[in-house]
Write a protein that holds these residues in place. Structure first.
Motif, PDB file in Angstrom:
ATOM      1  N   LEU A   1       1.009  -0.879  -0.115  1.00  0.00           N
ATOM      2  CA  LEU A   1      -0.013   0.122   0.106  1.00  0.00           C
ATOM      3  C   LEU A   1       0.268   0.904  -0.255  1.00  0.00           C
ATOM      4  O   LEU A   1       0.448   2.522  -0.538  1.00  0.00           O
ATOM      5  N   ASP A   2       1.739   1.756   0.353  1.00  0.00           N
ATOM      6  CA  ASP A   2       2.665   2.564   0.879  1.00  0.00           C
ATOM      7  C   ASP A   2       3.290   2.777  -0.304  1.00  0.00           C
ATOM      8  O   ASP A   2       3.336   3.471  -0.785  1.00  0.00           O
ATOM      9  N   GLU A   3       4.358   1.718  -0.980  1.00  0.00           N
ATOM     10  CA  GLU A   3       4.529   2.148  -2.466  1.00  0.00           C
ATOM     11  C   GLU A   3       3.466   2.427  -3.527  1.00  0.00           C
ATOM     12  O   GLU A   3       3.493   3.515  -4.123  1.00  0.00           O
ATOM     13  N   VAL A   4       2.128   2.195  -3.627  1.00  0.00           N
ATOM     14  CA  VAL A   4       0.537   2.642  -4.452  1.00  0.00           C
ATOM     15  C   VAL A   4       0.357   3.857  -4.032  1.00  0.00           C
ATOM     16  O   VAL A   4       0.853   4.885  -5.256  1.00  0.00           O
ATOM     17  N   MET A   5       0.521   4.044  -2.788  1.00  0.00           N
ATOM     18  CA  MET A   5       0.917   6.036  -1.754  1.00  0.00           C
ATOM     19  C   MET A   5       2.127   6.444  -2.858  1.00  0.00           C
ATOM     20  O   MET A   5       1.193   7.636  -2.617  1.00  0.00           O
ATOM     21  N   ARG A   6       2.323   5.892  -2.842  1.00  0.00           N
ATOM     22  CA  ARG A   6       3.970   6.869  -2.979  1.00  0.00           C
ATOM     23  C   ARG A   6       3.604   7.556  -4.593  1.00  0.00           C
ATOM     24  O   ARG A   6       3.619   8.650  -5.199  1.00  0.00           O
ATOM     25  N   GLN A   7       3.239   6.547  -5.754  1.00  0.00           N
ATOM     26  CA  GLN A   7       3.235   6.767  -7.213  1.00  0.00           C
ATOM     27  C   GLN A   7       1.547   7.843  -7.049  1.00  0.00           C
ATOM     28  O   GLN A   7       1.487   8.535  -7.720  1.00  0.00           O
ATOM     29  N   LEU A   8       1.037   7.829  -6.286  1.00  0.00           N
ATOM     30  CA  LEU A   8      -0.531   8.719  -6.570  1.00  0.00           C
ATOM     31  C   LEU A   8      -0.839   9.660  -6.579  1.00  0.00           C
ATOM     32  O   LEU A   8      -0.304  10.801  -6.487  1.00  0.00           O
ATOM     33  N   LYS A   9       0.462  10.006  -4.936  1.00  0.00           N
ATOM     34  CA  LYS A   9       1.415  11.080  -4.403  1.00  0.00           C
ATOM     35  C   LYS A   9       1.510  11.823  -5.753  1.00  0.00           C
ATOM     36  O   LYS A   9       1.925  13.471  -5.053  1.00  0.00           O
ATOM     37  N   ARG A  10       3.012  11.495  -6.615  1.00  0.00           N
ATOM     38  CA  ARG A  10       3.527  12.353  -7.074  1.00  0.00           C
ATOM     39  C   ARG A  10       2.005  11.962  -8.909  1.00  0.00           C
ATOM     40  O   ARG A  10       2.841  13.397  -9.371  1.00  0.00           O
ATOM     41  N   TRP A  11       1.344  11.933  -8.389  1.00  0.00           N
ATOM     42  CA  TRP A  11       0.823  11.491 -10.138  1.00  0.00           C
ATOM     43  C   TRP A  11      -0.370  12.326  -9.936  1.00  0.00           C
ATOM     44  O   TRP A  11      -1.211  13.365 -10.895  1.00  0.00           O
ATOM     45  N   TYR A  12      -0.828  12.384  -9.215  1.00  0.00           N
ATOM     46  CA  TYR A  12      -2.686  13.339  -8.909  1.00  0.00           C
ATOM     47  C   TYR A  12      -1.416  14.851  -7.821  1.00  0.00           C
ATOM     48  O   TYR A  12      -3.043  15.115  -6.825  1.00  0.00           O
ATOM     49  N   ASP A  13      -0.845  14.885  -7.421  1.00  0.00           N
ATOM     50  CA  ASP A  13       0.109  16.046  -6.761  1.00  0.00           C
ATOM     51  C   ASP A  13      -1.089  15.822  -5.196  1.00  0.00           C
ATOM     52  O   ASP A  13      -1.865  17.243  -5.094  1.00  0.00           O
ATOM     53  N   ILE A  14      -0.763  15.073  -4.376  1.00  0.00           N
ATOM     54  CA  ILE A  14      -1.519  14.534  -3.434  1.00  0.00           C
ATOM     55  C   ILE A  14      -0.943  14.926  -2.158  1.00  0.00           C
ATOM     56  O   ILE A  14       0.372  14.487  -2.267  1.00  0.00           O
ATOM     57  N   ASP A  15      -0.907  15.337  -0.793  1.00  0.00           N
ATOM     58  CA  ASP A  15      -0.467  14.569   0.532  1.00  0.00           C
ATOM     59  C   ASP A  15      -1.420  13.296   0.654  1.00  0.00           C
ATOM     60  O   ASP A  15      -2.558  12.666   0.731  1.00  0.00           O
ATOM     61  N   VAL A  16      -0.472  11.972   1.693  1.00  0.00           N
ATOM     62  CA  VAL A  16      -0.961  11.288   2.145  1.00  0.00           C
ATOM     63  C   VAL A  16      -0.276  10.838   3.099  1.00  0.00           C
ATOM     64  O   VAL A  16       0.232  10.458   3.951  1.00  0.00           O
ATOM     65  N   LYS A  17      -1.905  10.610   5.023  1.00  0.00           N
ATOM     66  CA  LYS A  17      -1.440  10.093   5.714  1.00  0.00           C
ATOM     67  C   LYS A  17      -1.923   9.375   6.282  1.00  0.00           C
ATOM     68  O   LYS A  17      -3.098   9.199   5.580  1.00  0.00           O
ATOM     69  N   TYR A  18      -1.234   8.159   7.313  1.00  0.00           N
ATOM     70  CA  TYR A  18      -2.527   7.265   7.621  1.00  0.00           C
ATOM     71  C   TYR A  18      -2.603   7.439   9.397  1.00  0.00           C
ATOM     72  O   TYR A  18      -2.079   7.781  10.055  1.00  0.00           O
ATOM     73  N   GLU A  19      -4.384   6.945   9.480  1.00  0.00           N
ATOM     74  CA  GLU A  19      -3.943   7.379  10.496  1.00  0.00           C
ATOM     75  C   GLU A  19      -3.563   6.385  12.073  1.00  0.00           C
ATOM     76  O   GLU A  19      -3.520   6.525  13.337  1.00  0.00           O
TER      77      GLU A  19
END
Length: 393
Positions: free
Chosen positions: A332-350
């Motif tokens: 999941l963390d690898e997937v989220m790193r890709q999404l952060k760069r492509w969609y210009d978002i931040d990701v946080k884990y609760e």
């Protein structure tokens, strides 16, 4: 609502007669598997053939089909195949809101909730060029043609590619340009020697506007794919060197290769597609020679002393250049790193990073919201707060 009523609603949307309330209802229905299946039947029966052929509708429909499976811990969960149609995505976009309706119960089921979320579009072509004098040029805003001159080279933009054309003027002073892609952008450049480089999102390449006669050297950050052009001087091969984030150097021996040097990735990777490259660790001076299909990696934390060489999953490595997310065996963390760069978002884990592994591919040309729907089907729970994706337990 029965199948015939659903078909009438689709037809009303296509001819523009579906009102706002109807579009909202349709967007909810399309989140349910039975109506997704019914939409597939409509397309397969070609009952809407006249609409399907407009603006590549049918092609988009086929490309947006995706299959996602997840493995949670040591348990493998296989989910039914979901076909994400262009019709579903377009309806949601026109409605102006995305509705994530799902039932979430304790012990692994979803809590019932509806949320209205703004549509976040996928990345596209675009970059910023910094000239030798510090001037910044936003390439997204330019049309085709020559727009600047740098040390005997005319800078030319042609169909999304930046090119340097020798004007014949001599200038002994060495000058450098830097091409950088922010998050949510990618770009292509033909360097002064004819080498072509593709920059993934959040990447950069610094290069001279005219290469020296005895060596060609560039510096990169992020991820860049190269197709290096051969060059000789008085019968001798002119080396092409890539400095990746000051951690390792790639010497090109006439080849196609990909360098991933993102700061937030645990490994620095060089993957060879064609030809040969020599990879040298900047600190250890260890040197390895790669054959096609091999990958040299350097672990960052804890810092590894030696480069490791292994067989590469070249399809996965090159997926970004081919317009695809390849989540095969990705955590999941690898997937989220890709999404952060492509969609210009931040990701946080609760509550830390969930132990989830994916299998499957999706195109990179769909809005983030459509991709998140697929993630929800894969046991990933989240909420979107502005441009921050919060992953919840």
């Amino acid at each position: 609502m029965g199948p015939q009523d659903f078909r009438k609603m689709i037809a009303a949307w296509l001819d523009g007669s579906l009102d706002q309330e109807g579009r909202k209802l349709l967007s909810k229905l399309l989140m349910q598997s039975e109506f997704q299946e019914e939409l597939d039947k409509i397309m397969q029966e070609q009952q809407l053939k006249g609409y399907a052929m407009q603006e590549g509708f049918e092609d988009a429909y086929q490309r947006m089909r995706s299959t996602l499976q997840t493995r949670v811990g040591n348990r493998t969960s296989y989910f039914r195949r979901y076909w994400w149609s262009a019709a579903a995505a377009l309806v949601l976009l026109i409605a102006g809101t995305w509705y994530f309706a799902g039932e979430t119960k304790k012990e692994g089921t979803a809590h019932a909730e509806q949320s209205t979320i703004a549509v976040i579009q996928p990345g596209q072509e675009g970059a910023t060029l910094t000239l030798a004098d510090g001037t910044k040029v936003l390439l997204d805003t330019l049309g085709n043609g020559i727009f600047a001159n740098q040390n005997g080279a005319a800078l030319y933009l042609q169909n999304g590619q930046l090119e340097y054309k020798n004007t014949g003027e001599e200038n002994e002073k060495e000058t450098f340009n830097t091409l950088a892609t922010p998050k949510g952008r990618q770009f292509r450049i033909m360097l002064p020697d004819g080498t072509v480089a593709w920059l993934n999102a959040a990447s950069s390449i610094r290069y001279p506007t005219r290469f020296a006669k005895n060596i060609r050297r560039v510096d990169i950050t992020g991820e860049v794919y190269f197709e290096a052009a051969p060059a000789t001087e008085q019968g001798r091969r002119v080396p092409f060197l890539v400095n990746a984030d000051n951690r390792f150097e790639v010497e090109v021996l006439g080849t196609h290769f990909n360098v991933n040097a993102y700061e937030d990735e645990p490994l620095l990777n060089t993957t060879l597609l064609e030809g040969k490259v020599a990879v040298t660790g900047t600190r250890t001076k260890q040197k390895v020679l790669l054959e096609p299909g091999q990958q040299a990696s350097l672990q960052k934390k804890p810092a590894a002393k030696e480069l490791s060489v292994r067989k590469a999953a070249t399809g996965k490595v090159m997926a970004w250049k081919n317009g695809v997310f390849d989540f095969e065996d990705a955590r999941l963390d690898e997937v989220m790193r890709q999404l952060k760069r492509w969609y210009d978002i931040d990701v946080k884990y609760e509550a830390g990073v969930p132990d989830i592994e994916f299998v499957g591919k999706m195109t990179r040309d769909i809005p983030l919201n459509g991709l998140l729907i697929a993630l929800e089907k894969s046991n990933v729970h989240f909420r979107l707060e502005g441009r921050t994706l919060v992953v919840t337990p």
